[in-house]
Design a protein around this motif. Sequence first.
Motif, PDB file in Angstrom:
ATOM      1  N   VAL A 164       0.843  -1.207   0.000  1.00 36.81           N
ATOM      2  CA  VAL A 164       0.000   0.000   0.000  1.00 36.81           C
ATOM      3  C   VAL A 164       0.877   1.255   0.000  1.00 36.81           C
ATOM      4  O   VAL A 164       0.634   2.190  -0.763  1.00 36.81           O
ATOM      5  CB  VAL A 164      -0.960   0.008   1.219  1.00 36.81           C
ATOM      6  N   ARG A 165       1.918   1.251   0.815  1.00 37.10           N
ATOM      7  CA  ARG A 165       2.815   2.415   0.863  1.00 37.10           C
ATOM      8  C   ARG A 165       3.495   2.646  -0.485  1.00 37.10           C
ATOM      9  O   ARG A 165       3.634   3.781  -0.938  1.00 37.10           O
ATOM     10  CB  ARG A 165       3.874   2.230   1.954  1.00 37.10           C
ATOM     11  N   GLN A 166       3.917   1.567  -1.108  1.00 38.50           N
ATOM     12  CA  GLN A 166       4.568   1.682  -2.419  1.00 38.50           C
ATOM     13  C   GLN A 166       3.613   2.254  -3.468  1.00 38.50           C
ATOM     14  O   GLN A 166       4.000   3.076  -4.289  1.00 38.50           O
ATOM     15  CB  GLN A 166       5.072   0.308  -2.885  1.00 38.50           C
ATOM     16  N   ILE A 167       2.369   1.804  -3.434  1.00 36.17           N
ATOM     17  CA  ILE A 167       1.380   2.316  -4.386  1.00 36.17           C
ATOM     18  C   ILE A 167       1.149   3.802  -4.134  1.00 36.17           C
ATOM     19  O   ILE A 167       1.131   4.607  -5.063  1.00 36.17           O
ATOM     20  CB  ILE A 167       0.045   1.521  -4.276  1.00 36.17           C
ATOM     21  N   ARG A 168       1.014   4.170  -2.876  1.00 34.59           N
ATOM     22  CA  ARG A 168       0.761   5.576  -2.523  1.00 34.59           C
ATOM     23  C   ARG A 168       1.917   6.480  -2.909  1.00 34.59           C
ATOM     24  O   ARG A 168       1.712   7.588  -3.399  1.00 34.59           O
ATOM     25  CB  ARG A 168       0.516   5.701  -1.017  1.00 34.59           C
ATOM     26  N   LEU A 169       3.136   6.015  -2.670  1.00 34.86           N
ATOM     27  CA  LEU A 169       4.327   6.810  -3.014  1.00 34.86           C
ATOM     28  C   LEU A 169       4.301   7.209  -4.476  1.00 34.86           C
ATOM     29  O   LEU A 169       4.603   8.338  -4.836  1.00 34.86           O
ATOM     30  CB  LEU A 169       5.595   5.989  -2.763  1.00 34.86           C
ATOM     31  N   ARG A 170       3.934   6.255  -5.320  1.00 34.61           N
ATOM     32  CA  ARG A 170       3.926   6.514  -6.748  1.00 34.61           C
ATOM     33  C   ARG A 170       2.782   7.433  -7.149  1.00 34.61           C
ATOM     34  O   ARG A 170       2.945   8.276  -8.017  1.00 34.61           O
ATOM     35  CB  ARG A 170       3.876   5.208  -7.529  1.00 34.61           C
ATOM     36  N   LYS A 171       1.635   7.249  -6.497  1.00 32.55           N
ATOM     37  CA  LYS A 171       0.488   8.121  -6.800  1.00 32.55           C
ATOM     38  C   LYS A 171       0.799   9.564  -6.393  1.00 32.55           C
ATOM     39  O   LYS A 171       0.467  10.505  -7.093  1.00 32.55           O
ATOM     40  CB  LYS A 171      -0.763   7.646  -6.048  1.00 32.55           C
ATOM     41  N   ASP A 172       1.434   9.700  -5.228  1.00 36.53           N
ATOM     42  CA  ASP A 172       1.718  11.035  -4.699  1.00 36.53           C
ATOM     43  C   ASP A 172       2.723  11.788  -5.549  1.00 36.53           C
ATOM     44  O   ASP A 172       2.695  13.012  -5.627  1.00 36.53           O
ATOM     45  CB  ASP A 172       2.253  10.940  -3.263  1.00 36.53           C
ATOM     46  N   SER A 173       3.621  11.035  -6.199  1.00 35.49           N
ATOM     47  CA  SER A 173       4.673  11.709  -6.968  1.00 35.49           C
ATOM     48  C   SER A 173       4.216  12.055  -8.373  1.00 35.49           C
ATOM     49  O   SER A 173       4.968  12.599  -9.169  1.00 35.49           O
ATOM     50  CB  SER A 173       5.926  10.837  -7.008  1.00 35.49           C
ATOM     51  N   LYS A 174       2.952  11.706  -8.694  1.00 35.35           N
ATOM     52  CA  LYS A 174       2.454  12.025 -10.036  1.00 35.35           C
ATOM     53  C   LYS A 174       1.829  13.402 -10.074  1.00 35.35           C
ATOM     54  O   LYS A 174       1.377  13.903  -9.064  1.00 35.35           O
ATOM     55  CB  LYS A 174       1.430  10.973 -10.470  1.00 35.35           C
TER      56      LYS A 174
END
Length: 174
Positions: A164-174
């Motif tokens: 979940v953290r990995q998915i969020r990190l990528r979403k946040d950096s978009k």
Amino acid sequence: SDSEDQLFKVILLGEHGVGKSSLARIFGGVEDLQDVEEAGNTYDRSIVVDGEEASLLVFDIWEQDDNHWLHNQCMKMGDAYVIVYSVTDKASFEKASELRIQLRRARQSEDIPIILVGNKSDLVRSREVSVEEGRACAVVFDCKFIETSAALHHNVKDLFEGIVRQIRLRKDSK
Ligand code: GDP
Ligand code: MG
């Protein structure tokens, strides 16, 4: 944010017998079904990570049959991937590398979260892959790494929270 309403598809990959179904069943909270021979399954659950809810749909379907079409679908459909090997089985570790390469080929330009998982860490005396080897492989393949024991429930929660953290990190950096 709208990501709260989203369902993230997580695909389990890995050789037969490494513990994919065991990990998936712990996530799904349905270990009682352990003795049931299932062809493949999906587990839908919401978990709270860092104070925010996330819904994961975990697919344990990789081995359903040796269906080429299904394997291609698996490589295409995931929002995140869990590549599992057994620390007691060197061949499954080598297979994990192959799967990583296949995944890279299938999702070329995409930056999808991948977690390399060395399962069966409880089987100390039959270990064939060291923690260092696992970690080094993850560095080369540019993915996260964790060792788990489905038998002891060790690090299984951390594994899925990490996704979940990995998915969020990528979403946040978009
Ligand atoms: P799959 O083929 O990848 O789905 O693997 P399974 O989840 O069916 O597990 C294969 C076998 O390994 C089963 O007998 C499990 O009980 C056992 N197993 C799975 N995870 C662990 C673990 O962390 N430690 C030990 N000791 N056995 C495990
Ligand atoms: Mg299985």
